[in-house]
Design a protein around this motif. Sequence first.
Motif, PDB file in Angstrom:
ATOM      1  N   LYS A 178       0.886  -1.160   0.000  1.00 53.13           N
ATOM      2  CA  LYS A 178       0.000   0.000   0.000  1.00 53.13           C
ATOM      3  C   LYS A 178       0.924   1.210   0.000  1.00 53.13           C
ATOM      4  O   LYS A 178       1.464   1.603   1.019  1.00 53.13           O
ATOM      5  CB  LYS A 178      -0.865  -0.010   1.242  1.00 53.13           C
ATOM      6  CG  LYS A 178      -1.840   1.146   1.281  1.00 53.13           C
ATOM      7  CD  LYS A 178      -2.918   0.912   2.287  1.00 53.13           C
ATOM      8  CE  LYS A 178      -2.430   1.071   3.688  1.00 53.13           C
ATOM      9  NZ  LYS A 178      -2.932   2.217   4.402  1.00 53.13           N
ATOM     10  N   SER A 206      -6.092  12.437  11.452  1.00 45.32           N
ATOM     11  CA  SER A 206      -7.022  12.003  10.403  1.00 45.32           C
ATOM     12  C   SER A 206      -8.487  12.261  10.750  1.00 45.32           C
ATOM     13  O   SER A 206      -9.333  12.287   9.868  1.00 45.32           O
ATOM     14  CB  SER A 206      -6.793  10.535  10.079  1.00 45.32           C
ATOM     15  OG  SER A 206      -6.692   9.813  11.274  1.00 45.32           O
ATOM     16  N   SER A 216     -11.170   5.217  12.522  1.00 41.76           N
ATOM     17  CA  SER A 216     -11.474   3.779  12.422  1.00 41.76           C
ATOM     18  C   SER A 216     -10.952   3.046  13.648  1.00 41.76           C
ATOM     19  O   SER A 216     -10.041   3.520  14.319  1.00 41.76           O
ATOM     20  CB  SER A 216     -10.809   3.189  11.170  1.00 41.76           C
ATOM     21  OG  SER A 216      -9.412   3.410  11.216  1.00 41.76           O
ATOM     22  N   ILE A 217     -11.560   1.898  13.904  1.00 44.42           N
ATOM     23  CA  ILE A 217     -10.974   0.975  14.885  1.00 44.42           C
ATOM     24  C   ILE A 217     -10.661  -0.289  14.090  1.00 44.42           C
ATOM     25  O   ILE A 217     -11.538  -0.830  13.410  1.00 44.42           O
ATOM     26  CB  ILE A 217     -11.945   0.628  16.035  1.00 44.42           C
ATOM     27  CG1 ILE A 217     -12.383   1.891  16.791  1.00 44.42           C
ATOM     28  CG2 ILE A 217     -11.307  -0.367  16.996  1.00 44.42           C
ATOM     29  CD1 ILE A 217     -13.357   1.614  17.946  1.00 44.42           C
ATOM     30  N   THR A 248      -5.110   0.631  19.612  1.00 43.19           N
ATOM     31  CA  THR A 248      -4.899   2.082  19.690  1.00 43.19           C
ATOM     32  C   THR A 248      -5.992   2.722  20.548  1.00 43.19           C
ATOM     33  O   THR A 248      -5.707   3.552  21.413  1.00 43.19           O
ATOM     34  CB  THR A 248      -4.930   2.710  18.280  1.00 43.19           C
ATOM     35  OG1 THR A 248      -4.057   1.972  17.454  1.00 43.19           O
ATOM     36  CG2 THR A 248      -4.532   4.162  18.297  1.00 43.19           C
ATOM     37  N   ALA A 302      -3.053  -3.188   4.514  1.00 44.87           N
ATOM     38  CA  ALA A 302      -2.723  -4.248   5.471  1.00 44.87           C
ATOM     39  C   ALA A 302      -3.469  -3.991   6.772  1.00 44.87           C
ATOM     40  O   ALA A 302      -2.947  -3.370   7.687  1.00 44.87           O
ATOM     41  CB  ALA A 302      -1.221  -4.265   5.705  1.00 44.87           C
ATOM     42  N   LYS A 315       2.609  -0.803  13.617  1.00 47.41           N
ATOM     43  CA  LYS A 315       2.390   0.357  14.482  1.00 47.41           C
ATOM     44  C   LYS A 315       2.831  -0.047  15.880  1.00 47.41           C
ATOM     45  O   LYS A 315       2.437  -1.107  16.356  1.00 47.41           O
ATOM     46  CB  LYS A 315       0.913   0.710  14.498  1.00 47.41           C
ATOM     47  CG  LYS A 315       0.653   2.129  14.893  1.00 47.41           C
ATOM     48  CD  LYS A 315      -0.785   2.459  14.628  1.00 47.41           C
ATOM     49  CE  LYS A 315      -0.929   3.914  14.257  1.00 47.41           C
ATOM     50  NZ  LYS A 315      -2.330   4.256  14.103  1.00 47.41           N
TER      51      LYS A 315
HETATM   52  P1  AMP Z   1      -5.959  -0.210  15.825  1.00 48.49           P
HETATM   53  O1  AMP Z   1      -7.422  -0.289  16.081  1.00 48.49           O
HETATM   54  O2  AMP Z   1      -5.120  -0.338  17.061  1.00 48.49           O
HETATM   55  O3  AMP Z   1      -5.547  -1.223  14.790  1.00 48.49           O
HETATM   56  O4  AMP Z   1      -5.636   1.232  15.270  1.00 48.49           O
HETATM   57  C1  AMP Z   1      -6.517   1.903  14.451  1.00 48.49           C
HETATM   58  C2  AMP Z   1      -5.945   3.254  14.089  1.00 48.49           C
HETATM   59  O5  AMP Z   1      -4.750   3.093  13.302  1.00 48.49           O
HETATM   60  C3  AMP Z   1      -6.925   4.012  13.218  1.00 48.49           C
HETATM   61  O6  AMP Z   1      -7.616   4.964  13.973  1.00 48.49           O
HETATM   62  C4  AMP Z   1      -6.069   4.676  12.162  1.00 48.49           C
HETATM   63  O7  AMP Z   1      -5.697   5.957  12.602  1.00 48.49           O
HETATM   64  C5  AMP Z   1      -4.849   3.803  12.079  1.00 48.49           C
HETATM   65  N1  AMP Z   1      -4.951   2.799  11.009  1.00 48.49           N
HETATM   66  C6  AMP Z   1      -6.031   2.120  10.616  1.00 48.49           C
HETATM   67  N2  AMP Z   1      -5.740   1.255   9.624  1.00 48.49           N
HETATM   68  C7  AMP Z   1      -4.438   1.408   9.363  1.00 48.49           C
HETATM   69  C8  AMP Z   1      -3.552   0.805   8.443  1.00 48.49           C
HETATM   70  N3  AMP Z   1      -3.948  -0.130   7.595  1.00 48.49           N
HETATM   71  N4  AMP Z   1      -2.261   1.209   8.460  1.00 48.49           N
HETATM   72  C9  AMP Z   1      -1.834   2.150   9.328  1.00 48.49           C
HETATM   73  N5  AMP Z   1      -2.633   2.748  10.234  1.00 48.49           N
HETATM   74  C10 AMP Z   1      -3.918   2.384  10.261  1.00 48.49           C
END
Ligand code: AMP
Length: 473
Positions: free
Chosen positions: A8, A299, A363-364, A369, A403, A472
């Motif tokens: 991506k 975002s 998003s979750i 996070t 991803a 992350k």
């Molecule tokens: P998590 O729920 O811990 O996986 O984190 C979700 C947060 O990570 C979202 O609020 C986005 O800001 C960010 N996020 C979501 N999808 C992606 C992705 N594919 N790659 C990088 N960051 C992402």
Amino acid sequence: MQGEMEDKCGIIGYHSKNDSKNVASFVYYCLYALQHRGQESAGIATFNPEKGLNYYCGMGLITDVFKDYEIQNLLGNMAIGHVRYSTTGQSRLENSQPFVTDFDDGFIAMAHNGDIVNSAELREELINDGYEFKSDTDSEVICYMLKKEHYDNNKSMIESIECVSKKLVGSYALTILVNGDLYGVRDPMGIKPLAIADKDGDYILASETVAFDVVNAEYIRDIKPGEVVYFDNNEINSYMLESAGKCKLSHCMFEYVYFARPDSTIDGVNVYETRMNIGKQLRKLYPIDADVVIPVPDSSIPAAIGYSRASGIPYGEGLIKNRYVGRTFIMPTQEERELAVRLKLNPIKDAIKGKKIILIDDSIVRGTTSKQLLDLVKEAEPAEIHFLVGCPPVIAPCYYGVAMATKKELIAANYSVEEIREQLDIDSLGYITMEALVEAIGMPKDNLCLGCINEEYPTEIPEGLEAETYYKP
Ligand code: AMP
């Protein structure tokens, strides 16, 4: 995913009719504007007949990879560039792009954004034909498929692209440099974005229009799903793949929700406006009484503004992001992981204390996070926390390049909204609905890929194909 790496990423193509011009610095600035699409590696390939092919790739951010010296050595009036997205998979230089393969009287250099779901099978075929792989990317698979048609089978590049596209299942936006010619290709479903602009008579291809703004180029149009563009006599020439118009359009909705920059416009839809609409839709769905609407930066800022405008509830910053934190190490202990989150985000205690807050996130995905984030927010002692999410529950992996995570890791694939609310220990949790999201984007539902939220994928997914998780800390 079966040892393949997801892609991506962000891609650029640059075509100048002026043989004496060196365009690498423009490509560098365009890639800089696409840095949000990938931070793992960056690369540029340049060409002109006198100066030949030059390319350079490295690990890290665009500013880490390219210094003056590297840019000055990238000579030529044709170029492609790439920034690569980081996943939990292998991170190594061999996987960086542009990918280059040469043959007796030429070369193919290619930058790819997307993911090919049948790449394992295609790779096997190439190995049986004697091709040796340097990387574990599906981009190398596409590059060798093109080489096989163009060089081994002596087909023109357009014929080769047509042949290869018939075998590829998945998403691909490509910029390809073949000897002196530049091609831009978008898969027939239009999953990944690609647009074209005019820069003082030169042409630039880019994943997102923000790249054009930075170099003061004028957006011309998006590349059509299933279109190949190339440049003869300095004109944009267009070839439509046989499959164009015969398959379901499937623009990735996650570009609008999270991935693209808000100042980009993709397929005629402005990302900022869509995110504002998401906030307005959230207000319709969840008319909560609160003191302040707070975004999770960056975002979610437009969605929080949208909610605030629609409700009259003041918008307020409650979390401050340290913009200089790039990648942090994978933290082995809980204490270190918490430190990493605090380093990135810090609550403004006075803006939160004693208040009924609506917190909005884009998003979750896995939910990790949100848990860490809400722990931080709770320390600031709000009276109530209402958490609203601008993407419907992510219940299925993405196989086309975002991803997301495997199904096992996706929190909404394993728990109900009420169970997630309980785990997060907050007053209320509300996700946007699919219908409301589609309305916010403003495109017909049938033109979108919603696979991660409704598990309806635009292509077959080979059995056993594993999805990847993004990186992350
Ligand atoms: P998590 O729920 O811990 O996986 O984190 C979700 C947060 O990570 C979202 O609020 C986005 O800001 C960010 N996020 C979501 N999808 C992606 C992705 N594919 N790659 C990088 N960051 C992402």
